[in-house]
Design an enzyme around this catalytic site. Structure first.
Site, mmCIF file in Angstrom:
data_model
loop_
_atom_site.group_PDB
_atom_site.id
_atom_site.type_symbol
_atom_site.label_atom_id
_atom_site.label_comp_id
_atom_site.label_asym_id
_atom_site.label_seq_id
_atom_site.Cartn_x
_atom_site.Cartn_y
_atom_site.Cartn_z
ATOM 1 N N GLY A 1 -1.244 11.592 5.809
ATOM 2 C CA GLY A 1 -0.323 12.416 4.475
ATOM 3 C C GLY A 1 -1.584 13.872 4.380
ATOM 4 O O GLY A 1 -2.686 13.353 4.419
ATOM 5 N N GLY A 2 -0.883 14.178 3.320
ATOM 6 C CA GLY A 2 -2.099 15.200 3.506
ATOM 7 C C GLY A 2 -3.166 15.483 2.083
ATOM 8 O O GLY A 2 -2.782 13.592 1.283
ATOM 9 N N GLY B 1 -0.795 10.374 -2.521
ATOM 10 C CA GLY B 1 -0.718 9.209 -2.670
ATOM 11 C C GLY B 1 -0.639 8.371 -1.852
ATOM 12 O O GLY B 1 -0.296 6.617 -1.880
ATOM 13 N N LYS B 2 -1.288 8.615 -0.607
ATOM 14 C CA LYS B 2 -1.653 7.950 0.379
ATOM 15 C C LYS B 2 -2.524 6.565 -0.083
ATOM 16 O O LYS B 2 -2.085 5.267 0.364
ATOM 17 C CB LYS B 2 -2.659 7.647 1.504
ATOM 18 C CG LYS B 2 -2.169 9.185 1.758
ATOM 19 C CD LYS B 2 -2.961 10.231 3.299
ATOM 20 C CE LYS B 2 -4.067 10.271 2.874
ATOM 21 N NZ LYS B 2 -3.956 11.461 2.132
ATOM 22 N N HIS C 1 -13.059 5.558 -7.532
ATOM 23 C CA HIS C 1 -12.111 4.383 -7.183
ATOM 24 C C HIS C 1 -12.516 3.217 -6.719
ATOM 25 O O HIS C 1 -11.506 2.475 -7.270
ATOM 26 C CB HIS C 1 -12.223 4.713 -5.612
ATOM 27 C CG HIS C 1 -11.381 6.438 -5.106
ATOM 28 N ND1 HIS C 1 -10.428 5.878 -4.623
ATOM 29 C CD2 HIS C 1 -11.786 7.301 -4.575
ATOM 30 C CE1 HIS C 1 -9.650 7.164 -3.956
ATOM 31 N NE2 HIS C 1 -10.675 7.574 -4.333
ATOM 32 N N ARG D 1 -9.645 0.257 -8.760
ATOM 33 C CA ARG D 1 -9.426 -1.270 -7.929
ATOM 34 C C ARG D 1 -10.236 -2.640 -8.735
ATOM 35 O O ARG D 1 -9.261 -3.823 -8.864
ATOM 36 C CB ARG D 1 -10.040 -0.799 -6.730
ATOM 37 C CG ARG D 1 -9.600 -0.380 -5.566
ATOM 38 C CD ARG D 1 -9.906 -0.624 -3.809
ATOM 39 N NE ARG D 1 -11.602 -0.289 -3.864
ATOM 40 C CZ ARG D 1 -12.516 0.517 -3.577
ATOM 41 N NH1 ARG D 1 -12.270 1.859 -3.085
ATOM 42 N NH2 ARG D 1 -13.639 0.725 -3.486
ATOM 43 N N ASP E 1 -10.698 3.085 4.628
ATOM 44 C CA ASP E 1 -9.958 3.923 3.851
ATOM 45 C C ASP E 1 -11.130 4.908 3.760
ATOM 46 O O ASP E 1 -12.671 4.739 3.192
ATOM 47 C CB ASP E 1 -9.533 3.763 2.333
ATOM 48 C CG ASP E 1 -8.774 5.379 1.662
ATOM 49 O OD1 ASP E 1 -8.857 6.293 1.702
ATOM 50 O OD2 ASP E 1 -8.436 5.159 0.701
#
Length: 199
Positions: free
Chosen positions: A7-8, A12-13, A48, A52, A98
């Site tokens: 996705g861009g 929300g990936k 990030h 998590r 990721d």
């Protein structure tokens, strides 16, 4: 089972990938490919990690900007050992990488200007795709769809766009499921893909 999530930017990936992983197990392995080149990127990484940690899902974070194929082989050996030593209720922790396009960026910058840089990059891509194909446990790969925007002004940017597009196609071929996430909405592409035998 390998799953590609594309996705861009800010689609929300990553959030979807983390939620998907949490449905597959009670703990996971997070492979982070980002290299913090400046303070803004360091802050992004910190946020990030904080997100998590607050999610309630137990992540083992492995920072690996380059040698992802090797890490996947090492995880296969480790988890196979855990499975053999564990009880019948053992489940493999999902691995979430990721992201693929940052890994590609790292290798492109690493090999840029080298005499055999293109061959080295191709070798790394082949090794990575093969490692994904052979990985026997749940694996989620987050990548960026970079070919939908403007044509990059610089040659390195155009080369990156082309390499990323080709790599995403290669990964989609070997993954069991492929999701496109747009505006936070995931759509599974392989189940709705056109098939030539339907003509």
């Amino acid at each position: 089972m390998a799953i590609l999530i594309t996705g861009g930017a800010r689609s929300g990936k990553s959030r979807f990938a983390e939620q998907y992983a949490a449905k597959l197990g009670t703990r996971g392995v997070y492979i982070a490919t980002c290299q913090p080149y400046d303070e803004e990127m360091k802050e992004r990484i910190r946020l990030h990690i904080q997100d998590r940690e607050c999610s309630g899902f137990c992540w083992e974070t492995r920072e690996e900007p380059l040698e992802v194929a090797l890490l996947l082989r090492q995880l296969t050996i480790r988890l196979t050992g855990e499975q053999q030593a564990g009880d019948a209720l053992w489940t493999a922790p999902p691995v979430l990488l990721d992201c693929v396009t940052l890994w590609l960026t790292n290798w492109m910058l690493q090999s840029e200007g080298e005499q055999n840089g293109a061959a080295r990059l191709n070798g790394q891509i082949e090794a990575f795709v093969e490692a994904v194909r052979q990985y026997p446990y749940p694996l989620l790969l987050v990548t960026n769809e970079v070919g939908d925007g403007i044509v990059p002004e610089y040659s390195l940017g155009r080369r990156f766009r082309d390499e990323a597009g080709r790599l995403n196609q290669r990964l989609a071929e070997v993954c069991d499921r492929v999701f496109l996430v747009t505006a936070g909405i995931p759509v599974e592409l392989k189940s709705i893909a056109f098939r030539w035998d339907e003509l």
